[in-house]
Design a protein around this motif. Structure first.
Motif, PDB file in Angstrom:
ATOM      1  N   VAL A 149       0.841  -1.197   0.000  1.00 21.77           N
ATOM      2  CA  VAL A 149       0.000   0.000   0.000  1.00 21.77           C
ATOM      3  C   VAL A 149       0.874   1.243   0.000  1.00 21.77           C
ATOM      4  CG1 VAL A 149      -1.843   1.236   1.177  1.00 21.77           C
ATOM      5  CG2 VAL A 149      -1.711  -1.243   1.351  1.00 21.77           C
ATOM      6  N   GLY A 150       0.548   2.184  -0.881  1.00 20.10           N
ATOM      7  CA  GLY A 150       1.239   3.467  -0.875  1.00 20.10           C
ATOM      8  C   GLY A 150       0.707   4.357   0.242  1.00 20.10           C
ATOM      9  N   SER A 151       1.583   5.153   0.829  1.00 20.76           N
ATOM     10  CA  SER A 151       1.190   5.978   1.970  1.00 20.76           C
ATOM     11  C   SER A 151       0.157   7.040   1.601  1.00 20.76           C
ATOM     12  CB  SER A 151       2.427   6.659   2.567  1.00 20.76           C
ATOM     13  OG  SER A 151       3.092   7.432   1.583  1.00 20.76           O
ATOM     14  N   SER A 152       0.075   7.412   0.345  1.00 19.50           N
ATOM     15  CA  SER A 152      -0.877   8.449  -0.072  1.00 19.50           C
ATOM     16  C   SER A 152      -2.290   7.901  -0.265  1.00 19.50           C
ATOM     17  CB  SER A 152      -0.402   9.107  -1.373  1.00 19.50           C
ATOM     18  OG  SER A 152      -0.266   8.145  -2.405  1.00 19.50           O
ATOM     19  N   TYR A 153      -2.458   6.589  -0.161  1.00 14.32           N
ATOM     20  CA  TYR A 153      -3.764   5.988  -0.398  1.00 14.32           C
ATOM     21  C   TYR A 153      -4.342   5.301   0.841  1.00 14.32           C
ATOM     22  CZ  TYR A 153      -2.423   6.610  -5.278  1.00 14.32           C
ATOM     23  OH  TYR A 153      -2.025   7.136  -6.481  1.00 14.32           O
TER      24      TYR A 153
END
Length: 259
Positions: A149-153
Motif C-alpha cells: 500500500v502506498g502511503s498516499s492511499y
C-alpha cells in the motif's frame, strides 16, 4: 454341573457405579475436545490451506497480471474449505468473520481469542509453505502474496477494506448465523461474494478482507509497510455488520431493539 465352580461374575453396586462414572468422564472429555479443541484445530488447518491457495494464486499470476485467477482461487478455496470445516468450527478462517459472528451471537467469547490466534498461526503456516515451494525470484517479485500500500492511499484503502469486509461479513452472518435467513448454500454464497469483492476492490486495496490473509505473507516476506490498515478496515467492517444485524436485520432473538 456338580463340583464345578460357579464362574458367574457378580458386580456390586459400587462397581457398577464406578464403571458408569468412568464412562461419563470419558464422554465429558470427548465432548470438551469437540467443543473447545477440535474447532481451533480446524481453524488452524483451514486458514493454512486458504492462505496457501490465496498466496499461490497471486504468485502464479505474476506474469499475467489478471484479477481473474486470484479472485476465482480465493472464492473457490474459501467456499470449499467452509464446506469441509463448517460443521466443526463454522469455517471462519478470518478474524474479522469471527469478530462479527461473535458480536451477532454466533459463538462464545471464550472461543474468540483462540480462534483469532489459530487463524493468525494458520496464515503464517500457509504463507511459509508458499515461500518454500515457489521459485525465489517469483516469490520476491510478488512479495509472496503480501499486500503493498502506498502511503498516499491509506484513507482509500481503509474505507475500501471496511466496505468489502462489511459485505463479506454481512453475507456470513445473515446466511450462516441469523436463524431466520440461514441457508445450506451459505458456503457457496460466501465464496461467490469473496470472488465478487476481489473483482470489485482489488485495484483499490487488494481486497484482502482478512487480517490473517494479510498477516501470514507479511510475516513470511517481512513486508510490514502499512500492515495495520488490513486490521483496522476489516475490523470496522465487522463492527458495521454487527450493528446492522443486531439493530435492524437480525431475527427476534438476535435483535436488541424493535423486538
Amino acid at each position: 454341573m456338580p463340583g464345578e465352580e460357579n464362574k458367574t461374575e457378580v458386580f456390586t453396586l459400587d462397581e457398577v457405579g464406578g464403571v458408569a462414572a468412568e464412562a461419563r468422564s470419558s464422554v465429558t472429555k470427548w465432548c470438551k475436545y469437540e467443543q473447545y479443541v477440535q474447532p481451533v484445530l480446524a481453524e488452524l488447518l483451514g486458514t493454512s490451506l486458504f492462505v496457501f491457495v490465496g498466496c499461490g494464486s497471486v504468485i502464479g499470476n505474476l506474469e499475467h497480471s489478471s484479477v481473474a485467477q486470484p479472485a476465482v482461487a480465493h472464492g473457490l478455496g474459501l467456499a470449499i474449505l467452509i464446506m469441509v470445516f463448517g460443521q466443526i468450527s463454522g469455517g471462519h478462517l478470518n478474524p474479522a468473520v469471527s469478530l462479527s459472528v461473535y458480536l451477532c451471537g454466533g459463538m462464545e467469547l471464550l472461543m474468540l481469542v483462540p480462534y483469532v490466534i489459530a487463524q493468525m498461526a494458520g496464515g503464517m503456516i500457509g504463507a511459509f509453505l508458499t515461500k518454500g515451494v515457489f521459485p525465489s525470484d517469483k516469490y520476491t517479485a510478488s512479495l509472496g502474496g503480501a499486500f503493498d500500500v502506498g502511503s498516499s492511499y491509506l484513507g482509500i484503502v481503509i474505507v475500501a477494506e471496511m466496505v468489502l469486509t462489511f459485505i463479506l461479513t454481512m453475507v456470513v452472518c445473515m446466511l450462516a448465523v441469523n436463524k431466520k435467513t440461514r441457508t445450506e448454500s451459505a458456503p457457496f454464497c460466501i465464496g461467490l461474494i469473496a470472488t465478487a469483492n476481489i473483482f470489485a476492490g482489488v485495484t483499490l486495496s487488494g481486497a484482502c478482507m482478512n487480517p490473517a490473509r494479510a498477516f501470514g505473507p507479511a510475516a513470511a516476506a517481512n513486508h510490514w509497510a502499512h500492515h495495520w490498515v488490513y486490521w483496522v478496515g476489516p475490523a470496522c467492517g465487522a463492527l458495521l455488520t454487527a450493528s446492522f444485524v443486531r439493530l435492524f436485520l437480525g431475527d427476534r432473538k438476535t435483535r436488541i431493539l424493535l423486538k
